[in-house]
Design a protein around this motif. Structure first.
Motif, short mmCIF file in Angstrom:
data_model
loop_
_atom_site.label_atom_id
_atom_site.label_comp_id
_atom_site.label_asym_id
_atom_site.label_seq_id
_atom_site.Cartn_x
_atom_site.Cartn_y
_atom_site.Cartn_z
N VAL A 239 0.84 -1.18 0.00
CA VAL A 239 0.00 0.00 0.00
C VAL A 239 0.88 1.24 0.00
CG1 VAL A 239 -2.01 -1.07 1.09
CG2 VAL A 239 -0.20 -0.12 2.51
N SER A 240 0.46 2.24 -0.78
CA SER A 240 1.21 3.49 -0.87
C SER A 240 0.27 4.65 -0.66
CB SER A 240 1.88 3.60 -2.25
OG SER A 240 2.54 4.83 -2.39
N GLN A 241 0.63 5.55 0.26
CA GLN A 241 -0.15 6.73 0.60
C GLN A 241 -1.55 6.38 1.09
OE1 GLN A 241 0.46 10.40 -1.59
NE2 GLN A 241 1.72 9.32 -3.08
N CYS A 242 -1.63 5.32 1.86
CA CYS A 242 -2.88 4.95 2.51
C CYS A 242 -2.75 5.23 4.00
CB CYS A 242 -3.19 3.46 2.30
SG CYS A 242 -3.55 3.02 0.60
N CYS A 243 -3.87 5.55 4.62
CA CYS A 243 -3.86 5.79 6.05
C CYS A 243 -3.94 4.44 6.75
CB CYS A 243 -5.05 6.65 6.45
SG CYS A 243 -4.98 7.18 8.16
N PHE A 244 -2.90 4.11 7.51
CA PHE A 244 -2.75 2.78 8.09
C PHE A 244 -3.18 2.77 9.54
CE2 PHE A 244 -1.06 -0.77 5.82
CZ PHE A 244 -0.85 -1.75 6.77
N ARG A 245 -4.42 3.16 9.80
CA ARG A 245 -4.93 3.15 11.16
C ARG A 245 -5.53 1.79 11.46
NH1 ARG A 245 -8.22 8.89 10.89
NH2 ARG A 245 -6.41 10.24 10.49
N VAL A 246 -5.12 1.23 12.58
CA VAL A 246 -5.60 -0.09 12.98
C VAL A 246 -6.30 0.04 14.33
CG1 VAL A 246 -4.97 -2.48 13.40
CG2 VAL A 246 -3.63 -1.11 11.78
N PHE A 247 -7.60 -0.21 14.35
CA PHE A 247 -8.37 -0.04 15.57
C PHE A 247 -8.75 -1.36 16.23
CE2 PHE A 247 -9.30 3.73 12.97
CZ PHE A 247 -8.87 4.72 13.84
N GLY A 248 -8.76 -2.42 15.44
CA GLY A 248 -9.18 -3.71 15.98
C GLY A 248 -8.11 -4.77 15.81
N THR A 249 -8.53 -6.01 15.85
CA THR A 249 -7.62 -7.15 15.72
C THR A 249 -7.20 -7.32 14.27
OG1 THR A 249 -8.72 -8.24 17.56
CG2 THR A 249 -7.38 -9.61 16.12
N VAL A 250 -5.95 -7.66 14.07
CA VAL A 250 -5.43 -7.97 12.74
C VAL A 250 -5.28 -9.48 12.63
CG1 VAL A 250 -3.51 -7.69 11.14
CG2 VAL A 250 -4.21 -5.77 12.59
N ASN A 251 -5.83 -10.05 11.57
CA ASN A 251 -5.72 -11.49 11.34
C ASN A 251 -5.19 -11.74 9.93
OD1 ASN A 251 -5.88 -14.25 11.42
ND2 ASN A 251 -8.11 -14.37 11.44
N TRP A 252 -3.90 -11.62 9.80
CA TRP A 252 -3.23 -11.90 8.53
C TRP A 252 -2.43 -13.19 8.69
CZ3 TRP A 252 -1.33 -6.18 7.58
CH2 TRP A 252 -2.38 -5.46 6.98
N CYS A 253 -3.13 -14.28 8.87
CA CYS A 253 -2.49 -15.55 9.18
C CYS A 253 -1.72 -16.13 8.00
CB CYS A 253 -3.52 -16.56 9.68
SG CYS A 253 -4.87 -16.88 8.54
N SER A 254 -1.93 -15.59 6.78
CA SER A 254 -1.22 -16.10 5.60
C SER A 254 -0.24 -15.10 5.03
CB SER A 254 -2.23 -16.49 4.51
OG SER A 254 -3.16 -17.44 4.97
N LEU A 255 -0.19 -13.91 5.58
CA LEU A 255 0.62 -12.83 5.00
C LEU A 255 2.11 -13.12 5.14
CD1 LEU A 255 0.26 -10.01 3.65
CD2 LEU A 255 0.78 -9.04 5.90
N LYS A 256 2.83 -13.04 4.00
CA LYS A 256 4.27 -13.28 3.99
C LYS A 256 5.07 -12.03 3.62
CE LYS A 256 4.08 -18.22 2.95
NZ LYS A 256 4.54 -19.30 2.03
N THR A 257 4.49 -11.16 2.80
CA THR A 257 5.20 -9.97 2.33
C THR A 257 4.35 -8.74 2.56
OG1 THR A 257 6.34 -11.24 0.60
CG2 THR A 257 6.29 -8.85 0.35
N LEU A 258 4.91 -7.71 3.23
CA LEU A 258 4.20 -6.47 3.51
C LEU A 258 5.09 -5.28 3.17
CD1 LEU A 258 1.84 -4.85 4.69
CD2 LEU A 258 2.86 -5.18 6.97
N ARG A 259 4.59 -4.42 2.28
CA ARG A 259 5.29 -3.19 1.91
C ARG A 259 4.36 -2.00 2.16
NH1 ARG A 259 7.13 -6.91 -2.01
NH2 ARG A 259 9.42 -6.91 -2.26
N ILE A 260 4.86 -1.03 2.93
CA ILE A 260 4.08 0.17 3.23
C ILE A 260 4.90 1.38 2.83
CG2 ILE A 260 2.84 1.45 5.00
CD1 ILE A 260 2.79 -1.09 6.69
#
Length: 444
Positions: free
Chosen positions: A116-137
């Motif tokens: 994600v590029s130029q997105c507002c990355f506000r996290v208010f609740g639980t994150v469930n990325w049980c399969s996520l391997k690559t993250l680019r911010i």
């Protein structure tokens, strides 16, 4: 291909008329100047006619004007409900800096790759990325709490890249899957700002780009095998101690890595430390890469400074061509140190790098230009290594990346190779190899 091109295949034959509707790869790009309403209508129509049960990939590259925001949110929800595995949202020409990623995205259990590029990355609740391997911010406002939720909710995360992000002060990952971290052009907030990194199972760390007025601190990185310090920290020129402590602190935590890359800013700091007789920690590095070095006055002293601390070094790589932004800013005169040129210098410092010369086997130089004069600082170093490195196997002069204007002018490189071949060698097996793209034949 983009989804627009995939739709165009419907004209190829009657059998292909509706084939595109089962496409699992959705890619939408909106160039500047396009008609927004027509584009939104097109994407809505594509998703409405989609017959694929699963969406492998969803990519959006374009602006995020007010007219697009609600539609983009709807498109992302469509992809998420179809079990999307890869999502890339690259927002351009952004007028509204508070585009919120939909909450449903943070509970997407099928997601494997996210950018994600130029997105507002506000996290208010639980994150469930049980399969996520690559993250680019990229270009995002972050906070420690949100980042902790993201990392805690990504148990199999392997790769994380933060580029031009602001707000996060602590990256802590306990997962055994976590392998590589890239921090590019980090934006520090506040005068005494610091980014702490703690990842006991991390294997590769890269600190890159331009930063200003902060500090990187490594807490727990005991599993690292590769590290790259190729960042440029904007610290006042008169704050020599602050510069030195930053680099020295990083190297102290990286003493065990086997492969180390250092950019020109860190080498500049080494030159300052050399002028003030400040010591470096002992390093176990066996593969050392120095970027943007030998073409600058005073750079040999910075090279000696790091070689003195890498007594087990086996492979040395020098990139001698520099871009304007990566050039070493300070010469030896500017720090009150007298320059001794050429072979005389290397003979004087031989005793300091004696241990390094006992293990060095491979030296590679990336071309420093067609002008033979530009080779003088490098040539004196290479001659010294030939005459003093006990187990040296080869010196490689790599000109395969030469500019097109120099592509068919090999004579300076050949002259350098001829000079080196005429030198006496400490190691009988030492070879000089010139890799150059001659016209009509491969490099030799």
């Amino acid at each position: 291909m983009t989804t627009k091109d995939a739709v165009k295949t419907s004209i190829l034959s009657k059998r292909w008329r509706s084939t595109w509707t089962s496409n699992q790869y959705m890619s939408f790009s909106l160039p500047l100047g396009s008609i927004l309403k027509s584009f939104i209508t097109f994407v809505d129509s594509v998703l409405l006619r989609c017959t694929a049960i699963k969406a492998k990939r969803f990519l959006y590259d374009g602006p995020c004007f007010a007219l697009i925001q609600s539609s983009l949110d709807r498109w992302l929800q469509f992809a998420i409900k179809h079990g999307v595995e890869e999502v890339s949202v690259n927002l351009r020409y952004l007028r509204y800096k508070d585009f919120l990623l939909p909450r449903i995205l943070f509970c997407c259990t099928t997601l494997v790759n996210l950018r994600v590029s130029q997105c507002c990355f506000r996290v208010f609740g639980t994150v469930n990325w049980c399969s996520l391997k690559t993250l680019r911010i990229d270009y995002a406002n972050l906070n420690n709490d949100g980042m902790m939720r993201v990392l805690g909710g990504s148990p199999v995360l392997e790769f994380l890249e933060l580029k031009s992000c602001v707000g996060v002060k602590h990256i802590m990952v306990e997962s055994k899957s976590f392998r590589e971290l890239v921090i590019d052009s980090h934006v520090f907030r506040g005068r005494a700002s610091m980014l702490k990194i703690s990842a006991p199972h991390l294997l590769r760390l890269r600190l890159l780009g331009n930063s200003r007025g902060g500090e990187f601190r490594l807490d727990e990185v005991s599993s690292l095998i590769e590290a790259e310090l190729n960042f440029n920290m904007k610290i006042a020129l008169n704050k020599v101690k602050a510069r030195a402590n930053l680099v020295k602190g990083l190297l102290k935590k990286l003493h065990h890595v086997t492969k180390l890359v250092m950019g020109s800013w860190c080498l500049q700091v080494l030159l300052l430390m050399e002028a003030r007789d400040m010591s470096l920690p002992s390093l176990e590095c066996r593969h050392l890469i120095l970027l943007g070095t030998a073409g600058h006055e005073g750079a040999p002293e910075a090279i000696v400074k790091i070689l003195e601390s890498t007594q087990l070094l086996e492979k040395l790589f020098l990139q001698t061509t520099c871009t304007p932004n990566s050039a070493i800013e300070l010469n030896a005169e500017s720090v009150g140190h007298r320059v001794i040129a050429g072979e005389e210098f290397w003979n004087l410092v031989r005793w300091r790098i004696y241990q390094c010369l006992m293990h060095l086997k491979h030296v590679e130089i990336v071309d420093c230009g067609a002008n033979l004069l530009a080779w003088e600082p490098v040539l004196s170093l290479l001659k010294f290594l030939l005459q003093n490195a006990l187990w040296l196997d080869k010196i490689v002069i790599n000109s395969t990346n030469s500019k097109s204007s120099q592509a068919f002018e090999p004579s300076p490189r050949l002259e350098v190779a001829r000079i080196l071949l005429s030198q006496s060698k400490c190691s009988p097996s030492a070879k000089v190899i010139l890799r150059y793209p001659f016209q009509g034949c491969p490099s030799v």
